[in-house]
Write an enzyme that holds these catalytic residues in place. Sequence first.
Site, PDB file in Angstrom:
ATOM      1  N   TYR A   5       0.895  -1.315   0.034  1.00  0.00           N
ATOM      2  CA  TYR A   5      -0.013   0.012  -0.001  1.00  0.00           C
ATOM      3  C   TYR A   5       0.822   1.229  -0.028  1.00  0.00           C
ATOM      4  O   TYR A   5       0.217   2.501   0.212  1.00  0.00           O
ATOM      5  CB  TYR A   5      -1.023   0.129   1.234  1.00  0.00           C
ATOM      6  N   HIS A 142     -34.391   2.910   0.791  1.00  0.00           N
ATOM      7  CA  HIS A 142     -34.371   1.861   1.596  1.00  0.00           C
ATOM      8  C   HIS A 142     -33.962   0.523   0.846  1.00  0.00           C
ATOM      9  O   HIS A 142     -34.485  -0.517   1.322  1.00  0.00           O
ATOM     10  CB  HIS A 142     -35.708   1.651   2.163  1.00  0.00           C
ATOM     11  N   SER A 263     -11.252 -16.092  -8.255  1.00  0.00           N
ATOM     12  CA  SER A 263     -11.191 -17.037  -7.169  1.00  0.00           C
ATOM     13  C   SER A 263     -10.337 -18.228  -7.254  1.00  0.00           C
ATOM     14  O   SER A 263     -10.296 -18.389  -8.580  1.00  0.00           O
ATOM     15  CB  SER A 263     -12.786 -17.512  -7.230  1.00  0.00           C
ATOM     16  N   SER A 264      -9.882 -18.629  -6.203  1.00  0.00           N
ATOM     17  CA  SER A 264      -8.870 -19.847  -6.286  1.00  0.00           C
ATOM     18  C   SER A 264      -9.491 -21.001  -7.048  1.00  0.00           C
ATOM     19  O   SER A 264      -8.835 -22.069  -7.462  1.00  0.00           O
ATOM     20  CB  SER A 264      -8.028 -20.165  -5.146  1.00  0.00           C
ATOM     21  N   SER A 308       4.713   9.689  20.012  1.00  0.00           N
ATOM     22  CA  SER A 308       4.874   8.093  19.687  1.00  0.00           C
ATOM     23  C   SER A 308       3.696   7.821  18.667  1.00  0.00           C
ATOM     24  O   SER A 308       4.061   6.980  17.709  1.00  0.00           O
ATOM     25  CB  SER A 308       4.837   7.143  20.808  1.00  0.00           C
TER      26      SER A 308
END
Length: 434
Positions: A5, A142, A263-264, A308
């Site tokens: 990331y 809704h 997907s595996s 910290s």
Amino acid sequence: MIPRYEAKAITPIWSDENKFKTFLQIELELLSALEEKKMIPSGISKTIRDTAKINTARIDEIELTTRHDVIAFCTSITEQLPTEIGKYFHYGVTSSDVIDSALTLQIKASLEVVMKSYDSFMEALKLRALETKMLMTLGRSHGMYAEPMSFGQKLLGHYAEFKRRREDLEHFYKNELTIQLSGAVGNYTILTPDIEESVAKKLGVKVEDVSTQIIPRDRLAKLISITSLVANAIERLAVEIRHLHHSDVKEVAEGFRPGQKGSSTMPHKKNPIASENLTGLSRFLRSHLTLALENSILWHERDISHSSAERLYLPDHFGILTYALDRFTTTLNLLDIDEKVVEAKVLNHTHYLSSFYLHFLIKNCESLTREDLYAVVQAASFDADAKTNPQRFRDLIQNELKTRKETVTLPEVNADGLRNIYLKSVDQIFNRVL
């Protein structure tokens, strides 16, 4: 930040090397201002600027003894200088003056990266909204079908939210980035507010109105409040994409690149992985707000309990925010909006005209009350929904009106008529936002 990331434009800003370079930048601008005010001999700032080098390994070595990073930094610089020069380094300031003023410059640099990514994201979102402005979709209320609307307006609502947060960030960047060079407990015992103001102008930031030896942490809490709202906006749009991505909705799909697998074990899968990833990252970003708020409460206006937490969360926060905006830009650019599926739901929906017909009848039926007419339209919509025949809805209303001796004829509406009814204000809405 873990490599998965990492935002490469953010990482260097928060490196130890850059932190100490920023410390040195603050110290050099202070020396320059001291020379201008004739508080120290001239030429010192130039000598130090030409001589001093950042050596993080040496700073770390000294800190093993001093257990104080700013003293270790100062020692690593002054040991490179003649005594008569080095004695003026760090003149009149306390550690937090340097730490917090440098932190402001790191935040400033980070915001510049964030806002660049933010603008690219907003441009991508705006283009997709404009592209689908006249595409009819069934709005939901809704989670249920409500009435037709512009698909682009759906996206425009998200754009408007991001626009508000962009304005908040801009305001913070211009007005709330502050430095302090006020010495112990903010008293200006050695330095003066004029010197502080001179340095702030050179650095392109403002002076903290009342420093308390540290810059009050409500500043950071405000910034992280804004970016947490950005995270909310990211997740709100990501969740909408995930809803529309459902197999039984299938109105949009994230781009699926050659060689990508969903997907595996199930080769047919095309999952909304980017939107799910962005949802998780949004939660991570919002978690920092608790830290920022709690860091605002310090003993007798000053301690280092905030330090910290800030070392940990600030680099991650700006890195993840930049990563999320960049990833969302790519996701929007590659997003497949199935216009045939989207519009077919409008044309095949049995009772999207319930509100339009109700208000038409209110204006044109003299013998029936609003409550009577509502009951007629409601009963027809429930019956028509069960039979899934668009024309049946109108026929049921018309037949019921006849039994009640009303001769009003409901208009028949085709696709162009639907646009005239439900998209008639879309240009005004877009103009208002854009």
